[in-house]
Design a protein around this motif. Structure first.
Motif, PDB file in Angstrom:
ATOM      1  N   SER A  12       6.100  51.974  81.287  1.00  0.00           N
ATOM      2  CA  SER A  12       5.592  52.494  79.979  1.00  0.00           C
ATOM      3  C   SER A  12       4.749  53.555  80.264  1.00  0.00           C
ATOM      4  O   SER A  12       4.308  53.834  81.514  1.00  0.00           O
ATOM      5  N   LYS A  13       4.525  54.219  78.971  1.00  0.00           N
ATOM      6  CA  LYS A  13       3.870  55.410  79.023  1.00  0.00           C
ATOM      7  C   LYS A  13       2.286  55.121  79.071  1.00  0.00           C
ATOM      8  O   LYS A  13       2.007  53.997  78.963  1.00  0.00           O
ATOM      9  N   LEU A  14       1.523  56.204  78.803  1.00  0.00           N
ATOM     10  CA  LEU A  14      -0.188  55.987  78.678  1.00  0.00           C
ATOM     11  C   LEU A  14      -0.680  55.565  77.456  1.00  0.00           C
ATOM     12  O   LEU A  14      -1.855  55.969  77.294  1.00  0.00           O
ATOM     13  N   GLU A  62      11.594  55.363  75.374  1.00  0.00           N
ATOM     14  CA  GLU A  62      11.459  56.837  75.281  1.00  0.00           C
ATOM     15  C   GLU A  62      11.698  57.217  73.921  1.00  0.00           C
ATOM     16  O   GLU A  62      11.712  56.527  72.946  1.00  0.00           O
ATOM     17  N   TYR A  63      11.567  58.604  73.528  1.00  0.00           N
ATOM     18  CA  TYR A  63      11.675  59.189  72.189  1.00  0.00           C
ATOM     19  C   TYR A  63      12.920  60.423  72.254  1.00  0.00           C
ATOM     20  O   TYR A  63      12.671  60.881  73.379  1.00  0.00           O
ATOM     21  N   THR A  64      13.572  60.218  71.184  1.00  0.00           N
ATOM     22  CA  THR A  64      14.730  61.277  71.343  1.00  0.00           C
ATOM     23  C   THR A  64      14.306  62.797  71.268  1.00  0.00           C
ATOM     24  O   THR A  64      14.765  63.523  72.349  1.00  0.00           O
ATOM     25  N   GLY A  65      13.302  63.211  70.549  1.00  0.00           N
ATOM     26  CA  GLY A  65      12.724  64.491  70.588  1.00  0.00           C
ATOM     27  C   GLY A  65      12.173  64.936  71.845  1.00  0.00           C
ATOM     28  O   GLY A  65      12.324  65.882  72.553  1.00  0.00           O
ATOM     29  N   THR A  66      11.674  63.957  72.828  1.00  0.00           N
ATOM     30  CA  THR A  66      11.069  64.197  74.022  1.00  0.00           C
ATOM     31  C   THR A  66      12.273  64.287  75.012  1.00  0.00           C
ATOM     32  O   THR A  66      12.188  65.096  76.056  1.00  0.00           O
ATOM     33  N   ALA A  67      12.991  63.254  75.073  1.00  0.00           N
ATOM     34  CA  ALA A  67      14.150  63.323  75.937  1.00  0.00           C
ATOM     35  C   ALA A  67      15.115  64.745  75.647  1.00  0.00           C
ATOM     36  O   ALA A  67      15.230  65.285  76.736  1.00  0.00           O
ATOM     37  N   GLU A 108       9.990  56.244  63.886  1.00  0.00           N
ATOM     38  CA  GLU A 108       9.743  57.463  64.547  1.00  0.00           C
ATOM     39  C   GLU A 108       8.172  57.487  64.958  1.00  0.00           C
ATOM     40  O   GLU A 108       7.448  57.060  64.036  1.00  0.00           O
ATOM     41  N   ASP A 109       7.970  58.041  66.124  1.00  0.00           N
ATOM     42  CA  ASP A 109       6.558  58.320  66.404  1.00  0.00           C
ATOM     43  C   ASP A 109       6.657  59.695  66.891  1.00  0.00           C
ATOM     44  O   ASP A 109       6.737  60.316  67.976  1.00  0.00           O
ATOM     45  N   ALA A 110       6.080  60.755  66.021  1.00  0.00           N
ATOM     46  CA  ALA A 110       6.527  62.270  66.063  1.00  0.00           C
ATOM     47  C   ALA A 110       5.004  62.609  66.391  1.00  0.00           C
ATOM     48  O   ALA A 110       4.023  62.086  66.223  1.00  0.00           O
ATOM     49  N   ALA A 189      -1.949  64.661  67.332  1.00  0.00           N
ATOM     50  CA  ALA A 189      -1.680  63.103  66.999  1.00  0.00           C
ATOM     51  C   ALA A 189      -0.301  62.508  66.991  1.00  0.00           C
ATOM     52  O   ALA A 189       0.701  63.329  67.235  1.00  0.00           O
ATOM     53  N   TYR A 190      -0.301  61.295  67.252  1.00  0.00           N
ATOM     54  CA  TYR A 190       0.796  60.543  67.178  1.00  0.00           C
ATOM     55  C   TYR A 190       0.969  60.174  65.459  1.00  0.00           C
ATOM     56  O   TYR A 190       0.000  59.266  65.341  1.00  0.00           O
ATOM     57  N   THR A 191       2.124  60.167  65.047  1.00  0.00           N
ATOM     58  CA  THR A 191       2.226  59.726  63.649  1.00  0.00           C
ATOM     59  C   THR A 191       2.168  58.206  63.442  1.00  0.00           C
ATOM     60  O   THR A 191       1.893  57.852  62.418  1.00  0.00           O
ATOM     61  N   PRO A 213      12.537  65.666  65.635  1.00  0.00           N
ATOM     62  CA  PRO A 213      12.092  64.123  65.354  1.00  0.00           C
ATOM     63  C   PRO A 213      11.858  63.293  66.597  1.00  0.00           C
ATOM     64  O   PRO A 213      12.485  63.721  67.658  1.00  0.00           O
ATOM     65  N   TYR A 214      11.354  62.196  66.514  1.00  0.00           N
ATOM     66  CA  TYR A 214      10.914  61.461  67.830  1.00  0.00           C
ATOM     67  C   TYR A 214      11.182  60.008  67.633  1.00  0.00           C
ATOM     68  O   TYR A 214      10.475  59.111  67.464  1.00  0.00           O
ATOM     69  N   ASP A 215      12.573  59.580  67.490  1.00  0.00           N
ATOM     70  CA  ASP A 215      13.003  58.304  67.261  1.00  0.00           C
ATOM     71  C   ASP A 215      12.749  57.481  68.630  1.00  0.00           C
ATOM     72  O   ASP A 215      13.054  57.908  69.571  1.00  0.00           O
TER      73      ASP A 215
HETATM   74  N1  PBE Z   1       5.505  60.860  71.421  1.00  0.00           N
HETATM   75  C1  PBE Z   1       4.640  61.202  70.206  1.00  0.00           C
HETATM   76  C2  PBE Z   1       5.124  61.232  72.738  1.00  0.00           C
HETATM   77  C3  PBE Z   1       3.834  60.702  72.680  1.00  0.00           C
HETATM   78  C4  PBE Z   1       3.406  60.820  71.076  1.00  0.00           C
HETATM   79  C5  PBE Z   1       5.685  59.614  71.309  1.00  0.00           C
HETATM   80  C6  PBE Z   1       6.949  61.780  71.046  1.00  0.00           C
HETATM   81  C7  PBE Z   1       6.173  60.875  73.761  1.00  0.00           C
HETATM   82  O1  PBE Z   1       5.559  60.021  74.580  1.00  0.00           O
HETATM   83  O2  PBE Z   1       7.082  61.368  73.807  1.00  0.00           O
END
Ligand code: PBE
Length: 276
Positions: A12-14, A62-67, A108-110, A189-191, A213-215
């Motif tokens: 997991s992330k932080l 993970e999140y789509t936009g991040t990957a 989504e958490d953008a 911020a994280y949405t 987008p960050y699904d």
């Molecule tokens: N996010 C937004 C980031 C942190 C907050 C969820 C896209 C991520 O971990 O990729």
């Protein structure tokens, strides 16, 4: 059945959401007869992704936009579309890394730029481009990745044509405390984080579509999937299981109610009828 069920290590992330999702993943796996080991707060994006490929962990959220931006280095789109980004991420992870998406969790958490609500009201700031006259005097608090990520401050600078005076990096919780205490003027911020409301922040509209987008998605290596079909079936129970609103409420339970992430995950899955 006779399938050998070993221990599945979940990374997991932080930040709180990533802890909660790791516990949810562990719980559906345990329900299917696996032993699990949750590595809560293992590290950032690359720490988790490298650990996944090295077999030190078997899955993480993970999140789509991040990957898309960080892992695959794919370029910015003029019109971000959730499904297009999902499809390109899925294809890219498979081709580049032999990694597959097991479930699309449903929310989504953008990333978003947020400022204090009273300051925003006073200066009539509702969108990122409204920051232009002020940014050169502002310090932005970021999480450990946003300041240097291509889909972070560099992209904001490139798309909006201005930068901030300075930035301060910290884990998300410290970043939120910093804006609450006026140590920074804005944050990444994280949405899905309800401290956006609890701390009276205004989340600014990304009016020039700088960010993707960050699904939220659960990923595994194809090798793990081939060898552990029952684990995949179990993890697929989380497909579409969490709405954005529900994820916000779960994060609230961690940050404000100070409930344990394992308990938050457990109670949610029971309430949803996903585990007993
Ligand atoms: N996010 C937004 C980031 C942190 C907050 C969820 C896209 C991520 O971990 O990729």
């Amino acid at each position: 059945n006779g399938q050998e069920k070993g221990t599945v290590v979940v990374g997991s992330k932080l930040f709180q959401e990533s802890y909660i999702l790791a516990h949810m993943t562990a719980l559906v796996l345990e329900d299917a007869g696996y032993k699990t080991d949750v590595k809560q707060g293992l590290g950032g994006t690359f720490v988790n992704f490298e650990a996944l490929k090295a077999g030190q962990i078997q899955t993480y959220a993970e999140y789509t936009g991040t990957a898309y931006s960080q892992i695959l280095n794919l370029s910015q789109l003029d019109n971000w579309d959730r499904q297009v980004v999902y499809n390109m991420t899925e294809k890219g992870l498979k081709q580049q890394d032999g990694v597959m998406i097991v479930s699309n969790l449903g929310f989504e958490d953008a990333y978003a730029i947020a400022v204090k609500e009273d300051w925003a009201a006073e200066h009539n700031v509702t969108k990122i481009s409204d920051l232009e006259p002020y940014a050169a005097e502002m310090t932005i608090g970021t999480d450990p990745e946003f300041a240097t990520r291509e889909d972070g401050l560099p992209r904001i600078q490139e798309v909006y044509g201005f930068g901030f005076k300075d930035y301060k990096q910290a884990v998300a919780t410290v970043m939120y405390e910093a804006i609450k205490n006026d140590e920074v003027d804005a944050i990444s911020a994280y949405t899905t984080d309800t401290r956006n409301e609890v701390f009276n922040l205004r989340v600014l509209e990304d009016d020039k579509n700088a960010l993707p987008p960050y699904d939220a998605i659960l990923i595994v290596t194809e090798e793990f999937a081939q060898n552990n079909p029952d684990a995949i079936t179990a993890m697929q129970k989380l497909d579409g299981a969490i709405s954005t609103d529900e994820m916000r409420q779960l994060n609230y339970q961690f940050d404000i109610d100070q409930k344990e992430p394992g308990d938050i995950a457990h109670d949610f899955l029971v309430e949803k009828g996903i585990i007993e």
